[in-house]
Design an enzyme around this catalytic site. Structure first.
Site, PDB file in Angstrom:
ATOM      1  N   CYS A  14      45.040  32.721  -7.324  1.00 41.98           N
ATOM      2  CA  CYS A  14      45.610  31.270  -6.700  1.00 41.98           C
ATOM      3  C   CYS A  14      46.968  31.407  -6.524  1.00 41.98           C
ATOM      4  O   CYS A  14      47.257  31.031  -5.276  1.00 41.98           O
ATOM      5  CB  CYS A  14      45.008  30.161  -7.341  1.00 41.98           C
ATOM      6  SG  CYS A  14      43.220  30.106  -7.803  1.00 41.98           S
ATOM      7  N   HIS A  51       0.759  -1.223   0.020  1.00 47.71           N
ATOM      8  CA  HIS A  51      -0.182  -0.079   0.002  1.00 47.71           C
ATOM      9  C   HIS A  51       0.900   1.242  -0.011  1.00 47.71           C
ATOM     10  O   HIS A  51       1.896   1.495   0.831  1.00 47.71           O
ATOM     11  CB  HIS A  51      -0.840   0.011   1.111  1.00 47.71           C
ATOM     12  CG  HIS A  51      -1.877   1.078   1.243  1.00 47.71           C
ATOM     13  ND1 HIS A  51      -3.077   1.359   0.398  1.00 47.71           N
ATOM     14  CD2 HIS A  51      -1.971   2.345   1.784  1.00 47.71           C
ATOM     15  CE1 HIS A  51      -3.866   2.208   0.601  1.00 47.71           C
ATOM     16  NE2 HIS A  51      -2.970   2.998   1.550  1.00 47.71           N
ATOM     17  N   ASP A  57      -7.559  -2.107   4.046  1.00 47.40           N
ATOM     18  CA  ASP A  57      -6.090  -1.533   4.418  1.00 47.40           C
ATOM     19  C   ASP A  57      -6.094  -1.404   5.880  1.00 47.40           C
ATOM     20  O   ASP A  57      -5.358  -0.599   6.436  1.00 47.40           O
ATOM     21  CB  ASP A  57      -5.881   0.004   3.814  1.00 47.40           C
ATOM     22  CG  ASP A  57      -5.971  -0.183   2.300  1.00 47.40           C
ATOM     23  OD1 ASP A  57      -5.738  -1.174   1.756  1.00 47.40           O
ATOM     24  OD2 ASP A  57      -6.417   0.941   1.737  1.00 47.40           O
TER      25      ASP A  57
END
Length: 902
Positions: free
Chosen positions: A707, A106, A142
């Site tokens: 950098c 389910h 269910d």
């Protein structure tokens, strides 16, 4: 009763755990469960399905539970009934017949959302958690005892299809098999369902799917997505039903710009925009729907609502008519209940379901030379005549220009009109972030906002990774000839060159780069990088290796260089486009797909780049761009199980965190270009004029946001004072100003937080009693300007001697004349090792120093001289792995050894 092919029953398990199983359920889910149970070694004694003629098309599997079928069922003597996704009534004499009873799947976390429309109600009620339950069948609806449950997050824009396909279907199949395994081993629990929180929700039908406009926007969004695609949430407009699909909740989105559309009952008129139909809740918040469907079944993009649909019908050539005939036959194979496919036959009214859409898309790919339709294309052309017209237009390439909608921000700047995309770029489309979240990107020249940019969320990251994975594993990119891949990358480089002034202008206003430098380096080197790696595409090759022969037979061993897969790339803010190019060019040349995160403060050239990839013809999903927070996007990419490589440029602490996450997640490959404190040694026998000029560039190039900037200069004692005097004289000549002014030498720092860090850095230097010779302060003008700065008398123990400023700060220390080994020891006394430099006329000394310097790059009598063909990367805590050059390809390839015996 329907039997599947017994050839699949080939993998036995220990006899004690083999069960005789009857599978009772609907076609696809039930078949997948069946196949997995067979792989487990169980004996599937029968498969039973209930006829389901909804939509006019019967279930393709067996008969229902009429009386004779019940008797037939009993004859198979099943020990367990497995009911995967069975929504019909099954007699209790069948449920209770087996020794172990019956288990049912389910699609909700019971006891919440009992009933056949559980998925719809999970979404309609805005549940944050969904999932499925496998329970023991009883005579209630269910209500049986719980065997196992699995949960999943419900994403804000999930639909019934998306949550089903992402979790409920694949994990549900696994869950059913796990449940059977527990039963076979005698360890399956029976947990009574709690009564608290139990709900029973009625079946959602078209008549109950009418939208109530007197609700908040989120509730309307949940209602629409909970009914997407079936039955479809609708409203009445002009006397007929108009159905909405593809809803996104956009509460923080910008005020919509478009044509108003009056919707009866709505709190205010909707707005038809480039991105869809914007709707309003009674709380003033918004949602956006992507597609609309009229009562006659025709579906259109919501953005096209006011546009004429009276397109002239195409006249087909003989070849195109042959394609149409092939497609008619394909429709007939799918729509088995239709006697004849007419021009007016509607695909869905004739009974087609979502899996049939997938099949039709695959049929087109096979029959039309690999043409890749999207599922949405079928929903947009549901009648056969419309479908053929759409298909022929695609084959002619007539729809190419309409496939991507871009909501540009347009600005008149630098004597040109620039057009900037500002949304996320996922799977070939620009799209808003989940919830319409945005942030402002700031122009560092004046501190004002350039525009709002979409702020990626976790669900956006997952969508981008899924798109990249699909493009790599199933798409055209993964099958493409390397030479064709190179052609696309060459085309991309050409387009970047065509747009270089626009790219440089965007780079300048977003990052503060001086325009002339942006044009030459930021953009120019990016173009060179893509061209260089385009040439490598068809030159990536393995080798043959002689090995010991397996006599009397022989062996051949060879290696293959293969792409890694989905690569996450995280880049910094100092060279936004160039850092993208350095990593993405090698990555794409190797055949990978990319999810790239630009720096949050400089996203705009990356988004413009994304637009150019579309114009170049890159397939959807190959390149994905996600602006936003590094703490969220970078972390999620590092953790994501479907990402196989991370390329990162940034700080050492963040690099360490990424490396750790890559190890813990799935041991993904990683390359890191991290912090630096690059030493530059200037000997007294140098060309001093050149050393001054190059030393200036080594520190102040790109405002020091570089950098490999020379983080510390060591100047031999006897020339120290003269060197400092000349440098100060030159710095005083530098013009600080608007980076778009062609005479500007020094623009603003990238963003406010970085400016504040530089001010603090210099204050520390002064406090430590280094001599501040020049600068050290913010420039008193709007924007984020900082003076070029020079410190002397810097001792080795000082903070500014050890830590990187990443700004225009020259750190000068002197060393004793002739003490080569002493200065080398000081230069290497750092945990960083990105770059270094030496100035001397003595070539022997230069080579000796270059051998001893512990850095990935050594410059001799030059500096900042990088080239696309030369590998770039650091040692020690500056990271590992290479950008640029042939070595960069190794970061994005894996080697496979193949051995053949003959």
């Amino acid at each position: 009763m329907t039997e599947y092919d017994d050839k699949e029953q080939i993998k036995p398990v220990p006899p004690a755990f083999v069960m005789k199983i009857a599978v009772i359920g609907q076609s696809l889910f039930g078949k997948e469960v069946y196949k997995e149970l067979v792989k487990e070694g169980h004996q599937v004694v029968g498969v039973f399905t209930i006829p389901d003629k909804a939509g006019g098309k019967p279930d393709p599997l067996g008969s229902g539970f009429a009386g004779e079928v019940v008797e037939q069922y009993k004859s198979v003597e099943a020990e367990l009934n497995v009911l995967p996704f069975c929504s019909q009534f099954i007699p209790m004499e069948v449920i209770d017949a087996p020794k172990h009873g019956s288990i049912i799947y389910h699609p909700s976390i019971l006891p919440r959302h009992r009933g056949a429309s559980a998925i719809n109600w999970t979404l309609m009620q805005g549940d944050k958690i969904g999932g499925f339950t496998v329970f023991w069948a009883d005579d209630g609806l269910d209500t049986g005892d719980i065997l196992l449950q699995k949960e999943c997050e419900v994403l804000p824009d999930d639909t019934v299809n998306s949550i089903y396909n992402r979790f409920l279907f694949p994990e549900g199949v696994k869950g059913m098999v796990e449940a059977v395994r527990l039963i076979a081993h005698g360890s399956a629990p029976r947990i009574p369902q709690p009564t608290e929180g139990a709900t029973y929700d009625p079946i959602q039908k078209k008549e109950t799917a009418k939208i109530n406009w007197d609700e908040p926007a989120e509730a309307i969004h949940n209602f629409i997505r909970g009914n997407d695609k079936v039955p479809g949430a609708w409203t009445e407009l002009n006397g007929s039903k108009l159905t909405f699909f593809g809803s996104s909740f956009t509460p923080n989105g910008p005020s919509p710009d478009g044509e108003p559309l009056e919707i009866p009952g709505a709190s205010k008129p909707a707005v038809v925009t480039k991105n869809g139909l914007v709707l309003f809740g009674n709380d003033g918040k918004t949602l956006t729907v992507k597609n609309l469907q009229f009562e006659d079944g025709k579906m259109i993009p919501a953005s096209q609502y006011f546009k004429s649909s009276d397109n002239a019908s195409l006249q087909l050539s003989p070849e195109e008519q042959a394609v149409a005939d092939e497609m008619r036959a394909a429709w007939k194979r799918i729509l088995t209940n239709v006697p004849q496919v007419e021009d007016s036959t509607d695909f869905f009214k004739a009974g087609a379901a979502s899996m049939d859409v997938v099949r039709l898309v695959e049929e087109v790919k096979l029959k039309c030379k690999g043409l890749q339709l999207q599922n949405e294309d079928v929903y947009m052309a549901t009648k056969f005549e419309e479908f053929v017209q759409m298909l022929v237009r695609r084959l002619r390439g007539e729809d190419a220009e309409d496939e991507i909608l871009i909501d540009y921000v347009e600005k008149d700047v630098n004597d040109m009109k620039i057009r900037i995309p500002h949304q996320l770029f996922i799977n070939g489309q620009f799209t808003d972030a989940e919830g319409g979240k945005t942030y402002e990107t700031i122009n560092p020249t004046d501190g004002n906002a350039i525009c709002k940019v979409s702020l990626a969320q976790v669900s956006d990251i997952d969508k981008a990774v899924a798109a990249a994975k699909d493009a790599f594993e199933k798409g055209e990119w993964g099958k493409m000839n390397p030479r064709d891949r190179g052609r696309l990358i060459y085309r991309l480089a050409d387009l970047m060159e065509e747009h270089q002034e626009e790219l440089a202008t965007i780079e300048s206003i977003d990052s503060g780069a001086v325009y002339t430098l942006a044009l030459k380096t930021h953009v120019g080197m990016s173009i060179q990088t893509f061209r260089y790696f385009a040439g490598w595409c068809d030159k990536i090759q393995g080798s043959t290796i002689p090995i010991n022969q397996a006599r009397p037979n022989r062996n051949l061993t060879f290696t293959k260089r293969e792409p890694i897969g989905v690569c996450g790339i995280v880049i910094p803010w100092n060279y936004p486009l160039m850092m993208l190019a350095w990593k993405a060019a090698a990555c794409l040349a190797a055949g990978n797909t990319v999810v790239l995160k630009p720096a949050q403060v400089t996203p705009l050239t990356a988004l413009k780049f994304a637009e150019l990839t579309v114009k170049a013809g890159f397939p959807k999903g190959v390149v994905n761009i996600l602006p936003g927070a590094g703490s969220l996007i970078g972390q999620r990419l590092s953790d994501h199980p479907d990402v196989r490589k991370i390329g990162f440029t940034g700080s050492t602490p963040i690099g360490k965190q990424i490396m750790k996450s890559c190890a813990v997640s799935n041991v993904k490959k990683v390359s890191l270009e991290l912090g630096g404190k690059s030493p530059l040694i200037i000997f007294k026998d140098c060309d001093l004029d050149k050393a001054v000029r190059m030393g200036m560039g080594a520190v102040f190039f790109n405002k020091g946001e570089n950098c490999i900037a020379a983080g510390r200069l060591f100047v031999e004692d006897s020339i120290h004072d003269e060197f400092v005097k000349r440098v100060v004289d030159e710095v005083k000549k530098m013009k600080i100003g608007d980076p778009l002014d062609r005479s500007t030498d020094h623009g603003p720092q990238n963003h406010k937080a970085h400016l504040d860090k530089l001010v603090e850095y210099c204050q520390i230097g002064v406090k430590e009693e280094a001599t501040l010779v020049y600068g050290g302060k913010q420039v008193p003008r709007p924007g984020f300007f900082f003076e070029p700065t020079i410190f002397t008398d810097v001792a080795d123990h000082m903070f500014i001697a050890k830590e990187e400023s990443f700004g225009p700060v020259m750190i000068i220390s002197k060393f004793t004349d002739g003490d080569v080994d002493g200065v080398l020891k000081r230069a290497n006394d750092t945990e960083f090792g990105l770059a270094s430099g030496v100035f001397t006329r003595d070539i022997s000394k230069a080579l000796y120093v270059s051998e001893k310097l512990q850095a990935g790059t050594v410059f001799i009598n030059t500096y900042n001289k990088t080239d696309v063909a030369a590998p770039f990367g650091g040692f020690k805590q500056s990271g590992f792995g290479k950008d640029l050059g042939e070595e960069a390809l190794n970061e994005y390839l894996k080697t496979k050894a193949v051995t053949i015996e003959y």
